[in-house]
Design a protein around this motif. Structure first.
Motif, PDB file in Angstrom:
ATOM      1  N   ASP A  59       0.813  -1.217   0.000  1.00 20.80           N
ATOM      2  CA  ASP A  59       0.000   0.000   0.000  1.00 20.80           C
ATOM      3  C   ASP A  59       0.849   1.270   0.000  1.00 20.80           C
ATOM      4  OD1 ASP A  59      -2.399  -1.507   0.234  1.00 20.80           O
ATOM      5  OD2 ASP A  59      -2.090  -1.673   2.390  1.00 20.80           O
ATOM      6  N   ARG A  60       2.177   1.127   0.094  1.00 19.61           N
ATOM      7  CA  ARG A  60       3.052   2.287   0.259  1.00 19.61           C
ATOM      8  C   ARG A  60       2.807   3.383  -0.784  1.00 19.61           C
ATOM      9  NH1 ARG A  60       7.929   2.641   3.049  1.00 19.61           N
ATOM     10  NH2 ARG A  60       7.929   0.365   3.251  1.00 19.61           N
ATOM     11  N   PRO A  61       2.800   3.102  -2.089  1.00 19.84           N
ATOM     12  CA  PRO A  61       2.622   4.196  -3.061  1.00 19.84           C
ATOM     13  C   PRO A  61       1.311   4.956  -2.875  1.00 19.84           C
ATOM     14  CG  PRO A  61       3.432   2.219  -4.158  1.00 19.84           C
ATOM     15  CD  PRO A  61       3.040   1.805  -2.773  1.00 19.84           C
ATOM     16  N   ALA A  62       0.221   4.229  -2.660  1.00 19.36           N
ATOM     17  CA  ALA A  62      -1.079   4.879  -2.523  1.00 19.36           C
ATOM     18  C   ALA A  62      -1.155   5.730  -1.263  1.00 19.36           C
ATOM     19  CB  ALA A  62      -2.191   3.829  -2.522  1.00 19.36           C
ATOM     20  N   VAL A  63      -0.614   5.220  -0.163  1.00 18.58           N
ATOM     21  CA  VAL A  63      -0.681   5.961   1.094  1.00 18.58           C
ATOM     22  C   VAL A  63       0.231   7.187   1.047  1.00 18.58           C
ATOM     23  CG1 VAL A  63      -0.280   5.850   3.584  1.00 18.58           C
ATOM     24  CG2 VAL A  63      -1.343   3.915   2.401  1.00 18.58           C
ATOM     25  N   LEU A  64       1.430   7.050   0.490  1.00 16.20           N
ATOM     26  CA  LEU A  64       2.326   8.201   0.377  1.00 16.20           C
ATOM     27  C   LEU A  64       1.714   9.287  -0.501  1.00 16.20           C
ATOM     28  CD1 LEU A  64       5.873   6.564   0.072  1.00 16.20           C
ATOM     29  CD2 LEU A  64       4.747   7.521   2.087  1.00 16.20           C
ATOM     30  N   ILE A  94      -3.700  16.369  13.272  1.00 16.71           N
ATOM     31  CA  ILE A  94      -3.316  15.046  13.756  1.00 16.71           C
ATOM     32  C   ILE A  94      -1.794  14.933  13.732  1.00 16.71           C
ATOM     33  CG2 ILE A  94      -5.447  13.995  12.884  1.00 16.71           C
ATOM     34  CD1 ILE A  94      -3.727  12.704  10.684  1.00 16.71           C
ATOM     35  N   PRO A  95      -1.218  14.083  14.581  1.00 11.69           N
ATOM     36  CA  PRO A  95       0.230  13.869  14.541  1.00 11.69           C
ATOM     37  C   PRO A  95       0.622  13.157  13.245  1.00 11.69           C
ATOM     38  CG  PRO A  95      -0.714  13.096  16.617  1.00 11.69           C
ATOM     39  CD  PRO A  95      -1.855  13.342  15.678  1.00 11.69           C
ATOM     40  N   LEU A  96       1.680  13.627  12.617  1.00 11.32           N
ATOM     41  CA  LEU A  96       2.192  12.969  11.414  1.00 11.32           C
ATOM     42  C   LEU A  96       3.646  12.574  11.653  1.00 11.32           C
ATOM     43  CD1 LEU A  96       0.556  15.114   8.577  1.00 11.32           C
ATOM     44  CD2 LEU A  96       0.045  12.744   9.153  1.00 11.32           C
ATOM     45  N   ASN A  97       4.553  13.187  10.940  1.00 13.42           N
ATOM     46  CA  ASN A  97       5.961  12.790  10.999  1.00 13.42           C
ATOM     47  C   ASN A  97       6.600  13.160  12.325  1.00 13.42           C
ATOM     48  OD1 ASN A  97       5.052  13.805   8.244  1.00 13.42           O
ATOM     49  ND2 ASN A  97       6.748  12.472   7.671  1.00 13.42           N
ATOM     50  N   HIS A  98       7.438  12.260  12.828  1.00 10.57           N
ATOM     51  CA  HIS A  98       8.324  12.592  13.931  1.00 10.57           C
ATOM     52  C   HIS A  98       9.430  13.508  13.412  1.00 10.57           C
ATOM     53  CE1 HIS A  98       7.201   8.693  16.342  1.00 10.57           C
ATOM     54  NE2 HIS A  98       6.209   9.563  16.271  1.00 10.57           N
ATOM     55  N   ASP A  99      10.234  14.050  14.307  1.00 10.67           N
ATOM     56  CA  ASP A  99      11.338  14.909  13.899  1.00 10.67           C
ATOM     57  C   ASP A  99      12.254  14.164  12.927  1.00 10.67           C
ATOM     58  OD1 ASP A  99      10.378  16.899  15.523  1.00 10.67           O
ATOM     59  OD2 ASP A  99      11.776  16.488  17.176  1.00 10.67           O
ATOM     60  N   THR A 152      10.965  10.984   7.352  1.00 10.66           N
ATOM     61  CA  THR A 152      10.405  11.130   6.014  1.00 10.66           C
ATOM     62  C   THR A 152       9.020  10.487   5.947  1.00 10.66           C
ATOM     63  OG1 THR A 152      11.309   9.051   5.182  1.00 10.66           O
ATOM     64  CG2 THR A 152      12.734  11.014   5.052  1.00 10.66           C
ATOM     65  N   ASP A 153       8.269  10.800   4.893  1.00 11.69           N
ATOM     66  CA  ASP A 153       6.968  10.160   4.725  1.00 11.69           C
ATOM     67  C   ASP A 153       7.123   8.655   4.532  1.00 11.69           C
ATOM     68  OD1 ASP A 153       5.761  12.605   4.970  1.00 11.69           O
ATOM     69  OD2 ASP A 153       5.238  12.818   2.846  1.00 11.69           O
ATOM     70  N   ASP A 154       8.199   8.244   3.855  1.00 12.87           N
ATOM     71  CA  ASP A 154       8.448   6.821   3.664  1.00 12.87           C
ATOM     72  C   ASP A 154       8.670   6.129   5.010  1.00 12.87           C
ATOM     73  OD1 ASP A 154       8.866   4.803   1.468  1.00 12.87           O
ATOM     74  OD2 ASP A 154      10.744   4.524   2.559  1.00 12.87           O
ATOM     75  N   ASP A 155       9.444   6.779   5.888  1.00 11.68           N
ATOM     76  CA  ASP A 155       9.660   6.232   7.230  1.00 11.68           C
ATOM     77  C   ASP A 155       8.364   6.243   8.041  1.00 11.68           C
ATOM     78  OD1 ASP A 155      12.340   5.818   6.710  1.00 11.68           O
ATOM     79  OD2 ASP A 155      12.960   7.731   7.573  1.00 11.68           O
ATOM     80  N   LEU A 156       7.557   7.280   7.856  1.00 13.93           N
ATOM     81  CA  LEU A 156       6.267   7.369   8.546  1.00 13.93           C
ATOM     82  C   LEU A 156       5.387   6.186   8.176  1.00 13.93           C
ATOM     83  CD1 LEU A 156       4.000   8.850  10.128  1.00 13.93           C
ATOM     84  CD2 LEU A 156       3.540  10.137   8.027  1.00 13.93           C
ATOM     85  N   PHE A 157       5.325   5.879   6.882  1.00 15.20           N
ATOM     86  CA  PHE A 157       4.509   4.742   6.446  1.00 15.20           C
ATOM     87  C   PHE A 157       5.013   3.443   7.069  1.00 15.20           C
ATOM     88  CE2 PHE A 157       3.941   1.089   3.666  1.00 15.20           C
ATOM     89  CZ  PHE A 157       2.569   1.070   3.529  1.00 15.20           C
ATOM     90  N   THR A 158       6.341   3.237   7.053  1.00 19.50           N
ATOM     91  CA  THR A 158       6.902   2.022   7.647  1.00 19.50           C
ATOM     92  C   THR A 158       6.555   1.936   9.128  1.00 19.50           C
ATOM     93  OG1 THR A 158       8.726   2.015   6.048  1.00 19.50           O
ATOM     94  CG2 THR A 158       9.030   0.746   8.086  1.00 19.50           C
ATOM     95  N   ARG A 159       6.620   3.060   9.824  1.00 18.75           N
ATOM     96  CA  ARG A 159       6.265   3.070  11.251  1.00 18.75           C
ATOM     97  C   ARG A 159       4.808   2.684  11.442  1.00 18.75           C
ATOM     98  NH1 ARG A 159       4.370   7.339  14.337  1.00 18.75           N
ATOM     99  NH2 ARG A 159       5.149   8.940  12.891  1.00 18.75           N
ATOM    100  N   TRP A 160       3.921   3.198  10.588  1.00 11.31           N
ATOM    101  CA  TRP A 160       2.507   2.842  10.705  1.00 11.31           C
ATOM    102  C   TRP A 160       2.300   1.334  10.527  1.00 11.31           C
ATOM    103  CZ3 TRP A 160       0.074   7.295   7.322  1.00 11.31           C
ATOM    104  CH2 TRP A 160      -0.052   8.446   8.125  1.00 11.31           C
ATOM    105  N   VAL A 161       2.972   0.754   9.544  1.00 11.07           N
ATOM    106  CA  VAL A 161       2.830  -0.686   9.308  1.00 11.07           C
ATOM    107  C   VAL A 161       3.339  -1.474  10.511  1.00 11.07           C
ATOM    108  CG1 VAL A 161       3.606  -2.635   7.892  1.00 11.07           C
ATOM    109  CG2 VAL A 161       2.947  -0.480   6.800  1.00 11.07           C
ATOM    110  N   ASP A 162       4.538  -1.121  10.994  1.00 15.40           N
ATOM    111  CA  ASP A 162       5.130  -1.845  12.123  1.00 15.40           C
ATOM    112  C   ASP A 162       4.307  -1.665  13.396  1.00 15.40           C
ATOM    113  OD1 ASP A 162       7.156  -2.657  10.458  1.00 15.40           O
ATOM    114  OD2 ASP A 162       8.607  -1.173  11.156  1.00 15.40           O
TER     115      ASP A 162
END
Length: 204
Positions: A40-45, A59-64, A67-77
């Motif tokens: 789902d990474r491309p669609a969510v990004l 809403i909270p998004l990226n940590h300090d 990146t958005d790519d890292d944000l998506f990985t964090r959501w999955v994990d």
């Protein structure tokens, strides 16, 4: 009220060497809910990029330095970890054609004298005004408050919404949540912001 279909499936347990599409657990007339998949990474990004202006400050998004790519990985994990320890139920909603709609989460699940949790959600800005948020939140809350094993057995669901977020307040009220006299301070992008507290309890 949109019919809700509940499938009695176990929480996702572990990552697999070859990714298998996570199972659908609940669905409505238009929406299918399941954990985020790496596919789902491309669609969510793309959705994050298109919706960022509407989401920032709400809403909270990226940590300090995240990146958005890292944000998506964090959501999955995080979804996998929360399924494992039963601390949250984090799901993505999709249309039947596979289009990503948004995220719907039940967090801070506490199973004590009172079974409680918090709800939050967001929908792709481009899909606003079509009723997806209300349909998704209603389905999520009914699943949360339904008796086990077809639901989570939660007795009180809270949602924290900023007073100026009129759209989310309308969604919460349409989904059967009621405003309380409570307020809370939650940090958004490092800034404490006042939130109104809305609740939903099981209907009898």
């Amino acid at each position: 009220m949109t019919p809700l279909t509940v499938m009695k499936l176990p929480f996702q347990q572990t990552h697999r060497p070859v990714e298998v599409l996570p199972p659908v657990e609940i669905s409505t007339q238009r929406l299918l809910f399941r954990p985020l998949s790496l596919a789902d990474r491309p669609a969510v990004l793309d959705s994050i990029a298109e919706s960022r202006a509407a989401l920032e400050g709400l809403i909270p998004l990226n940590h300090d330095d995240e990146t958005d790519d890292d944000l998506f990985t964090r959501w999955v994990d995080t979804a996998v970890e929360c399924d494992n320890n039963r601390s949250a139920w984090r799901r993505a909603a999709f249309l039947e054609d596979g289009a990503f709609v948004g995220l719907f989460n039940l967090t801070k699940i506490e199973l004590g004298l009172e079974w409680t949790c918090e709800a939050n959600w967001w929908v792709d800005r481009r899909l606003g005004g079509r009723g997806y948020a209300t349909e998704g939140v209603d389905a999520m809350l009914r699943f949360a408050t339904a008796d086990m094993p077809s639901g989570l057995g939660i007795t009180r669901v809270r949602a924290m919404i900023q007073p100026e977020n009129a759209a989310s307040i309308r969604v919460a009220e349409k989904a059967g949540m009621h405003a309380t006299d409570e307020t809370d301070l939650l940090p958004i992008a490092g800034v404490p912001r006042t939130h109104r507290v809305f609740v939903r309890i099981p209907t009898t």
